[in-house]
Design a protein around this motif. Structure first.
Motif, PDB file in Angstrom:
ATOM      1  N   LEU A 236       0.809  -1.219   0.000  1.00 21.75           N
ATOM      2  CA  LEU A 236       0.000   0.000   0.000  1.00 21.75           C
ATOM      3  C   LEU A 236       0.839   1.264   0.000  1.00 21.75           C
ATOM      4  CD1 LEU A 236      -2.805  -1.209   2.416  1.00 21.75           C
ATOM      5  CD2 LEU A 236      -3.063  -0.647  -0.007  1.00 21.75           C
ATOM      6  N   TRP A 334      -5.428   4.074   4.133  1.00 23.38           N
ATOM      7  CA  TRP A 334      -5.125   2.818   4.816  1.00 23.38           C
ATOM      8  C   TRP A 334      -4.218   2.995   6.029  1.00 23.38           C
ATOM      9  CZ3 TRP A 334      -0.028   1.220   5.295  1.00 23.38           C
ATOM     10  CH2 TRP A 334       0.908   1.917   4.508  1.00 23.38           C
ATOM     11  N   THR A 394      -0.209  -5.476  -5.038  1.00 20.09           N
ATOM     12  CA  THR A 394      -1.227  -5.345  -3.992  1.00 20.09           C
ATOM     13  C   THR A 394      -2.093  -6.588  -3.917  1.00 20.09           C
ATOM     14  OG1 THR A 394      -1.269  -2.946  -4.367  1.00 20.09           O
ATOM     15  CG2 THR A 394      -3.074  -3.893  -3.102  1.00 20.09           C
TER      16      THR A 394
END
Length: 414
Positions: A236, A334, A394
């Motif tokens: 991320l 995130w 990811t």
């Protein structure tokens, strides 16, 4: 963690614990102030490429330069934070950022800018783990996610302000002036943190006698919770780095958006990141399945957004702008639930080092992602290649960490 309220509703201990909101505000401002210039490099991408004749790869190297020293510096900072008061560790780091940017404004040029950003990275090593530890120590688990989200929103908040201010300042006065402005903002952050930061009531600093050496602590990486945090964090944070180096350039070249308007979209992307860090972290406080569920959801959303940018939607000014805002919310947001999960998974007395260790491992992705993504674009001449790379990485992290489990979920609801 929190003291119980007195029967009078305002005893000395309770009043002291109310100071946690001051700590949160100061930590958030210091985070934004110290990242102000670095977060603005992406927004100034078109100006820097034009004024310094840079390729996309060279622009990516600028973003990586400030992240090189923290590869080791975060480990050192984590150890210092477990030994000394974060007030001084963070404060001195912010002063280093301010001084180096001030010196760099007097020596313009691509090479000198790279060197300045290396020194900035040394000071910045203390800001992330120091502010996170300070906030974690003041807030109990029922509010820690929200508090961490607000505090971590300082990064995209600094990005919003720098994206709105620095390109216009660079166009009007030249990009060296933006370094001086960044130095002044960082110095203000240092003054506020040193002046207002305090330790929680009844908290004592860990004894330095017999403290384990950093090498003996690296075994934390074998813990399932740390492994999940590191793998998801690397994937991320690569997306976050990719947004910094590719957003404005993609919109300008692939979607035919004027440079000034593309910079405004980047402001919106950073604003979405601010909302994501607060909103997603608040969700993690109430999630019955644990904080890591929020991180998994962010990885799914990021894969969807990156794949969509590879379709004709990525060439539409409106659709591409909306997709970048989507990626800003999840690809930047995130960090709030992630760092709260990490702080709670850390062994007692080792919170500073655990946060520093995970962030240090993440640095490899932060360092490599911007120039690698820029190189992929330069070699292929298409933006689909770097977005595909981010989607694949990811998705792989999602598959591995999702299969391992979601980590600790039970938290007291005080």
């Amino acid at each position: 963690m929190r003291a119980e309220k007195s029967t009078s509703g305002g005893g000395p201990t309770e009043r002291a614990w109310r100071y946690r909101w001051v700590i949160l505000g100061v930590a958030t401002f210091t985070q934004a102030a110290c990242g102000f210039f670095m977060q603005g490099i992406g927004a100034m991408g078109v100006h820097l490429q034009r004024d310094l004749s840079l390729s996309t790869t060279q622009l990516g190297l600028l973003l990586s330069a400030s992240q090189l020293v923290p590869l080791i510096g975060l480990l050192v900072a984590g150890e210092l934070l477990d030994r000394y008061d974060e007030r001084w560790v963070v404060g001195i780091g912010a002063v280093v950022i301010a001084v180096s940017l001030g010196v760099g404004s007097a020596t313009p040029g691509y090479v000198s800018l790279l060197l300045v950003l290396l020194v900035v990275g040394a000071g910045y090593s203390t800001i992330q783990p120091g502010g996170s530890k300070s906030v974690a120590s003041w807030f109990d688990t029922s509010q820690r996610g929200l508090a961490m989200g607000i505090r971590q929103a300082g990064v995209p908040l600094g990005g919003v302000l720098s994206a709105a201010v620095l390109p216009a300042l660079a166009a009007a006065a030249g990009w060296p002036v933006t370094l001086a402005a960044g130095g002044l903002v960082a110095f203000l952050g240092a003054v506020l943190f040193i002046g207002f930061s305090r330790r929680p009531p009844a908290r004592r600093l860990p004894s330095r006698e017999g403290a384990p050496r950093p090498g003996t602590r690296l075994g934390m990486l074998r813990e399932p919770s740390m492994r999940r945090a590191v793998l998801s964090g690397m994937a991320l944070v690569s997306v976050h780095s990719g947004l910094g180096v590719l957003t404005v350039v993609h919109l300008h070249e692939a979607a035919s958006v004027e440079a000034g308007h593309a910079a405004l979209v980047f402001v919106a992307v950073q604003a979405a990141g601010v909302a994501g860090r607060v909103g997603l972290a608040a969700w993690s406080d109430r999630s019955s399945s644990g904080r890591y569920t929020c991180v998994l959801a962010c990885m799914v959303a990021v894969v969807v957004g990156a794949v969509a940018l590879m379709t004709p939607l990525g060439h539409s000014p409106v659709a591409a702008s909306l997709l970048f805002v989507w990626l800003g919310f999840f690809g930047i947001g995130w960090y709030g639930p992630w760092v709260a999960y990490l702080a709670e998974a850390a062994p007692p007395g080792k919170t500073g080092f655990a946060i520093g260790l995970a962030m240090a491992v993440n640095q490899s992705a932060i360092i490599l992602a911007p120039p690698a993504l820029g190189l992929l674009k330069d070699l292929t001449g298409a933006f689909a290649t770097p977005w595909a790379a981010l989607a694949v990485c990811t998705a792989a992290a999602l598959a591995v960490t999702g299969r391992e489990g979601r980590g600790p979920a039970a938290r007291p609801r005080s």
